[in-house]
Scaffold this active site. Structure first.
Site, mmCIF file in Angstrom:
data_model
loop_
_atom_site.group_PDB
_atom_site.id
_atom_site.type_symbol
_atom_site.label_atom_id
_atom_site.label_comp_id
_atom_site.label_asym_id
_atom_site.label_seq_id
_atom_site.Cartn_x
_atom_site.Cartn_y
_atom_site.Cartn_z
ATOM 1 N N SER A 125 53.575 44.285 50.884
ATOM 2 C CA SER A 125 52.550 44.674 49.911
ATOM 3 C C SER A 125 53.195 45.455 48.757
ATOM 4 C CB SER A 125 51.456 45.466 50.627
ATOM 5 O OG SER A 125 50.303 45.527 49.834
ATOM 6 N N ASP A 233 46.258 35.379 49.208
ATOM 7 C CA ASP A 233 46.505 36.758 49.622
ATOM 8 C C ASP A 233 45.241 37.598 49.432
ATOM 9 O OD1 ASP A 233 48.940 38.851 50.038
ATOM 10 O OD2 ASP A 233 47.360 39.692 48.799
ATOM 11 N N HIS A 282 47.090 39.089 54.593
ATOM 12 C CA HIS A 282 47.887 40.004 53.781
ATOM 13 C C HIS A 282 48.916 40.672 54.692
ATOM 14 C CE1 HIS A 282 48.961 42.529 50.438
ATOM 15 N NE2 HIS A 282 48.672 43.633 51.098
#
Length: 389
Positions: A125, A233, A282
């Site tokens: 991330s 995502d 994610h």
């Protein structure tokens, strides 16, 4: 602060940058401090942590990296690992993401990093974007310290964002509603963020925010980087204002989602080493199910192993890629979860697991209409969906 699991005798080092969004002005940093203190301060961090996924020391969970030296660097700088500003009269907060990485490297050199063969800078991330922003700087730092022999590489997981148009434009109030470009524009000024020199030179002064977007910084990088990115995502969809909650998705949203997958696939076509499953999710590399996901029959640990080998081989003799050991893996099917190895989806309200067909129905996917567009019988389309073809 950082966590270290030494593996005496191994000359491979894995440094992991934690993710967790960011904040870009006084108001939303205050809120973050009140609600997510562990991402703003080290005060309440646990004394030890258990490594999972690529940080696990169990061979069955982590087939190729289990015995590396592992370093987990928690994210408390809220600046996508780019900041270089200390606390001042003007600024209540310090943003030192880029400097934290440099300090950790400096300290690890005395703990065995100096004899490393390979240093893999990984992150998920915001940490994945942090890898793109810092991998070359880490290589330069080690060279300047006289350790030219260490091969520095990057592994960016779920940090390859698009600066695309939102599905619905909203004002930039907080991290979630703000369009990706606007949030980074404000953030970079607030954090005194630094981007790599080679990328900076591609853009006009004041346009450094461009370097936070994978497809723009990647061509300027010197170190090899492996990009792992879900085609759909969840964090990207959030900042694009596509919220997949209880009510069925409208046709406009459905087309937007499919288009997002296409755009993302396009930005990855020239990325040498990539793994991009058509799933709605994610982050992956620290999940314990990271070995289960496959693209075209190859798992992510296997693809990373192939990448390792290809870099090792090309250092020796610049041969063609290894047969049967692919490193450019991108799903070509067009909608979320058309890959049967995708992680399970749960209904956001009930927490119940859904299969692909339930999920698509829940999303308002019109089987009749879709089948017609593809020139198929609806029953045939459903059969293909449930088998993931």
């Amino acid at each position: 602060s950082y966590y270290l699991k030494e593996s005496k005798g191994s000359r491979r080092w894995l440094l992991f940058l934690e993710g967790g969004w960011y904040c870009f002005n006084r108001e939303n940093c205050d809120t973050r401090y009140d609600t997510m203190r562990r991402l703003m301060s080290s005060k309440e961090w646990p004394v030890t942590r258990v490594g999972t996924g690529i940080l696990s020391s169990q061979p069955e969970e982590n087939p190729h990296w289990w015995n590396a030296n592992m370093v987990f660097i928690p994210y408390c700088s809220s600046d996508v690992w780019s900041g270089a500003s200390s606390k001042s009269e003007k600024n209540e907060y310090a943003f030192m993401g880029a400097l934290i990485i440099q300090e950790v490297i400096k300290e690890l050199v005395g703990k065995g990093l100096s004899t490393a063969k390979v240093l893999l800078l990984a992150g998920s991330s915001a940490g994945g974007t942090g890898v793109l922003l810092n991998v070359d700087r880490v290589a330069e730092q080690l060279e300047e310290m006289g350790y030219q022999g260490i091969q520095v590489r990057g592994l960016a997981d779920s940090g390859w964002f698009l600066d695309n148009k939102q599905y619905r434009r909203t004002d930039c109030i907080d991290t979630i509603t703000c369009a990706p470009t606007e949030a980074i524009r404000r953030g970079i000024r607030y954090w005194n963020g630094i981007v790599p020199e080679r990328c900076k030179l591609q853009f006009k002064e004041g346009e450094e925010w461009n370097c936070f977007f994978g497809y723009k910084i990647y061509p300027t990088l010197r170190c090899p980087v492996f990009v792992v990115q879900w085609l759909f995502d969840e964090a990207q969809l959030t900042v694009d204002n596509v919220h997949l909650t209880g009510q069925p998705v409208q046709e406009g949203q459905w087309l937007y989602i499919q288009n997002l997958g296409r755009e993302l696939r396009n930005t990855l076509k020239d990325v040498t080493a990539s793994f991009a499953p058509a799933c709605l999710s994610h982050e992956i590399i620290t999940r314990n199910h990271w070995t289960d996901i496959q693209v075209k029959g190859t798992s992510l640990p296997r693809a990373l192993h192939c990448w390792d080998r290809s870099l090792h081989e090309s250092n020796k003799n610049g041969k063609a890629p290894l047969k049967g050991c692919p490193i450019h893996l991108i799903d070509s099917c067009p909608w979320p979860h058309c890959n049967p190895s995708c992680p399970t989806i749960r209904d956001q309200f009930t927490g119940q697991e859904m299969n692909v067909i339930q999920f698509l129905m829940h999303m308002g996917f019109d089987v009749q209409k879709m089948a017609q567009q593809q020139g198929l019988e609806p029953s045939k389309l459903l059969g293909m969906l449930s088998s993931g073809n």
